[in-house]
Design an enzyme around this catalytic site. Structure first.
Site, PDB file in Angstrom:
ATOM      1  N   CYS A  36      36.329 -14.514 -17.434  1.00 11.05           N
ATOM      2  CA  CYS A  36      36.677 -13.095 -17.549  1.00 11.05           C
ATOM      3  C   CYS A  36      37.820 -12.883 -18.538  1.00 11.05           C
ATOM      4  CB  CYS A  36      36.988 -12.532 -16.160  1.00 11.05           C
ATOM      5  SG  CYS A  36      37.109 -10.735 -16.107  1.00 11.05           S
TER       6      CYS A  36
ATOM      7  N   ASP B  97      25.734 -10.225 -13.828  1.00 11.73           N
ATOM      8  CA  ASP B  97      27.131  -9.790 -13.825  1.00 11.73           C
ATOM      9  C   ASP B  97      27.190  -8.273 -13.986  1.00 11.73           C
ATOM     10  OD1 ASP B  97      29.846  -9.389 -14.220  1.00 11.73           O
ATOM     11  OD2 ASP B  97      30.052 -10.963 -15.715  1.00 11.73           O
TER      12      ASP B  97
ATOM     13  N   HIS C 172      29.291 -12.550 -11.741  1.00 10.91           N
ATOM     14  CA  HIS C 172      30.481 -12.749 -12.573  1.00 10.91           C
ATOM     15  C   HIS C 172      31.283 -13.970 -12.140  1.00 10.91           C
ATOM     16  CE1 HIS C 172      33.647 -11.434 -15.315  1.00 10.91           C
ATOM     17  NE2 HIS C 172      34.534 -11.628 -14.349  1.00 10.91           N
TER      18      HIS C 172
END
Length: 421
Positions: free
Chosen positions: A236, A329, A363
């Site tokens: 991320c 995601d 994610h």
């Protein structure tokens, strides 16, 4: 006599456990339950039911679950299907050194309906499994040198080993669970905080690459670290920073980027006199689903922007990339961003990349057997971020990618020894 065994009963959290029940009545329907309590007191539960074979045995390595939290042959299903009692709770180990997660596995001799996942009656048999985040002999060193806020994990033994920086995303803090596992598998690993920890701001006004260069130099100076370069594992916001590090810091030669963008997403990246401005976003494209979970993955234009000023000049990187993408995601459209980065490399004649793209994965792609975290809060951003993912394919993605991460790091951080004539 009914017996429930788990082999081994104490192991690293990323290693499989063989669960087997014996002494059952032939073809008996049984229910297996798993539970653990995290360090905040939150309980996580999972369950599935099985039918014993003709000799009264259930072996999760071979026998299919007939219902519950999953179906089919999944030897570690009871672990990766654990769900929190509290909505939006994420299973995250804080103290990796001194205590394991203790997973209780219980067997009941009857099927329990989905509306009865918790059982108060005594089980027919039970066993407790210890799941550690650090192997014996790994040492943890608190790092407060200069601006660096980190923890260094060093494997035991003599000789030099590959060095790796490990970073998580914008939720901040100092998370050590992945770094301690990497050290348990032979890497000197620096778990590096970059926001929301001690004197680091929760929401930085800029990404100062000199801070990360300081951390890279610190790691390379450690006598246990095998140079001349280091690797990094990042997810991320951490992957956003990791990509920038790989381009501008010569110390970084192998970069694992999990569900990250190929451009600055909210604040500029600064390195000496260089300033990379963030890409503009369209907050009107933020969506909330029927459960109130917020999706962010549409807020950036998904067209190819490699020629725009906002994309990182990835073609300048000298090292190698492993892009890992969860196609389900809901926070970042990593599939598109990784594709854009790879197309940019191709156009410049580069082949220094590998892409692992997993349908159904969300994610939070973490080490194997970690339960899917479908949503949680990020301080200063949102209290209900939707991370996405489907339980079974997400679990498969975690198991496969973890092996590939280690192989990638060893390949590019360990020199090839050629034979002498």
């Amino acid at each position: 006599m009914v017996q429930l065994t788990a082999t081994p009963t104490s192991t690293l959290v990323d290693e499989p456990v063989h669960i087997r029940a014996t002494g059952l009545a032939p073809f008996r329907l049984v229910s297996l339950h798993a539970s653990l309590q995290d360090e905040k007191g939150t309980f996580f539960h999972s369950w599935a039911y099985y039918r014993a074979n003709e000799v009264g045995e259930v072996d999760l390595d071979h026998d299919p679950a007939l219902g519950g939290d999953y179906t089919g042959v999944h030897p570690m299903g009871l672990f990766w299907s654990l769900k929190p009692e509290i909505f939006l709770a994420r299973l995250c180990k804080r103290d990796v050194m001194n205590s394991p997660f203790k997973v209780q596995i219980k067997l009941y001799d009857k099927r329990l309906l989905p509306i009865q996942p918790k059982v108060t009656s005594a089980p027919t048999a039970s066993v407790t499994v210890e799941r550690w985040y650090v192997a014996s002999g790994v040492t943890r060193i608190q790092v407060r040198e200069g601006r660096i806020r980190a923890s260094l994990f060093v494997p035991p033994g003599n000789g030099q080993l590959p060095g790796v920086i490990d970073m998580f995303g914008g939720s901040g803090g100092l998370l050590e669970s992945r770094a301690s596992l990497l050290a348990s598998h032979g890497f000197v690993c620096l778990a590096l905080a970059h926001c929301g920890f001690e004197d680091l701001p929760i929401q930085p006004e800029k990404i100062d690459l000199e801070y990360f260069e300081e951390a890279a130099n610190f790691l390379l100076k450690h006598p246990k670290v095998l140079g001349p370069g280091i690797g990094l594992v990042s997810v991320c916001r951490g992957a956003e920073i990791g990509l920038s590090m790989a381009i501008y810091l010569k110390q970084v030669v192998a970069s694992v980027l999990i569900n990250g963008p190929n451009f600055p997403i909210s604040v500029p990246h600064v390195y000496h006199d260089l300033i990379l401005k963030p890409r503009s976003s369209s907050i009107e494209l933020i969506r909330s689903n029927s459960y109130g979970l917020v999706d962010f993955y549409r807020v950036f234009d998904e067209s190819n922007h490699e020629e725009s000023h906002s994309a990182f000049p990835i073609e300048k990187a000298k090292g190698h990339f492993l892009f890992i993408v969860g196609e389900a995601d809901k926070n970042i459209n990593g599939k598109v961003f990784a594709k854009n980065a790879i197309e940019q490399l191709k156009r410049h004649g580069k082949n220094n990349w590998t892409l692992l793209s997993y349908p159904g994965a969300g994610h939070m792609i973490e080490p194997p057997y970690t339960p899917l975290c479908i949503a949680s809060a990020v301080r200063g951003v949102c209290s209900t971020i939707h991370w996405g993912g489907e339980v079974v394919p997400h679990a498969a993605a975690q198991e496969h990618s973890w092996k590939e991460i280690q192989n990638f790091l060893r390949k590019h951080l360990t020199p090839v020894v050629t034979g002498q004539i």
